[in-house]
Design an enzyme around this catalytic site. Structure first.
Site, PDB file in Angstrom:
ATOM      1  N   HIS A 122       8.530  -0.831  -5.606  1.00 42.00           N
ATOM      2  CA  HIS A 122       7.426  -0.293  -6.399  1.00 42.00           C
ATOM      3  C   HIS A 122       6.696   0.838  -5.691  1.00 42.00           C
ATOM      4  O   HIS A 122       6.539   0.849  -4.472  1.00 42.00           O
ATOM      5  CB  HIS A 122       6.431  -1.412  -6.737  1.00 42.00           C
ATOM      6  N   ASP A 123       6.279   1.811  -6.479  1.00 45.04           N
ATOM      7  CA  ASP A 123       5.426   2.913  -6.017  1.00 45.04           C
ATOM      8  C   ASP A 123       6.114   3.844  -5.023  1.00 45.04           C
ATOM      9  O   ASP A 123       5.442   4.611  -4.332  1.00 45.04           O
ATOM     10  CB  ASP A 123       4.121   2.379  -5.410  1.00 45.04           C
ATOM     11  N   GLY A 140       7.862  -1.044  -0.682  1.00 45.54           N
ATOM     12  CA  GLY A 140       6.857  -0.436  -1.528  1.00 45.54           C
ATOM     13  C   GLY A 140       6.153   0.742  -0.878  1.00 45.54           C
ATOM     14  O   GLY A 140       5.927   0.767   0.331  1.00 45.54           O
TER      15      GLY A 140
END
Length: 259
Positions: A122-123, A140
């Site tokens: 994520h991200d 992440g």
């Protein structure tokens, strides 16, 4: 017309370009947008919100755009995945959407080659022409620059940055930032020199490569602090513009440099 295999499951709230091809048992969820001339292989899963550009190939069993692997993530958060053009996403690759706390988006650039079982968390922000070999993974909030290669089983700790044209060797797990042009390898990974092969492949001249190698020695061989190294490298940057991206990266590094 869009060629969707009769066993595929495509949400009525997905938007597919006219020439998208969807293989057997693939699943495309609500909020997914897929651009021209893309192919989604058998048993692949693409969930939304995800926007995919043109000419991407997603191979069988990849899982794209699913929820982040983050315990803080809550259902209903603003969270999306953006994928550019011309990417190859091989079997069992996983790419997660972003989180609100991390900016809400995971972004993949253009022309990337993600080999089997690679993972993008994520991200993450991944640039153009990035190669991630089998089982390479980024945690992440990692930023991967343009023209980066990560060898098999290589990994990056959360919040790390990997600079343009760098190379991360097999089984290497980086926990700090990797500057542009640098080749790191080993366990634990250490800087081993300049990614000369990568620079040659991307058209850097012999003179440019020599300039980068001198900057590398300034950064890693002269015993200077980061600030002192930046100052010394900056003295040459006016006539050597290939050093500009290195200077910017060093100035902006928040996690510290891999040394």
């Amino acid at each position: 017309m869009t060629a969707i295999h009769p066993t595929a499951v495509v949400s009525s709230r997905a938007r597919l370009a006219a020439d998208v091809r969807v293989g057997p048992y693939a699943v495309i969820g609500a909020g997914v947008e897929i651009g021209n001339d893309c192919e989604i292989g058998s048993h692949a899963v693409v969930e939304g919100p995800t926007r995919m550009g043109a000419r991407n190939v997603v191979h069988p069993h990849a899982a794209i755009g699913r929820d982040p692997q983050d315990r803080k993530f809550q259902p209903g958060e603003a969270s999306r995945l953006e994928i550019g053009d011309g990417n190859t996403i091989r079997e069992f690759v996983t790419i997660n959407r972003g989180t609100e706390a991390g900016g809400g988006v995971t972004r993949i650039g253009n022309g990337c080659w993600l080999m089997a079982s690679a993972h993008i968390a994520h991200d993450c922000i991944v640039g153009d022409d990035v190669v991630m070999a089998n089982f390479a993974s980024v945690a992440g909030h990692v930023q991967v620059g343009n023209h980066v290669t990560m060898a098999g089983f290589a990994g990056a700790h959360q919040f790390c940055r990997i600079g343009d044209y760098s190379f991360v060797g097999i089984y290497s797990g980086v926990t700090r930032d990797v500057p542009p042009y640098v080749l790191v390898a080993g366990q634990p990974p250490k800087p081993r020199g300049v990614n000369v092969t990568g620079l040659r492949r991307h058209g850097f001249s012999a003179g440019q490569r020599a300039n980068i190698e001198r900057a590398y020695r300034t950064l890693y061989r002269r015993g200077l602090s980061r600030a002192e190294a930046v100052e010394a490298i900056a003295e040459s940057a006016g006539e050597q513009p290939e050093l500009d991206r290195l200077i910017r990266f060093l100035a902006e590094s928040g996690r510290g440099l891999l040394r």
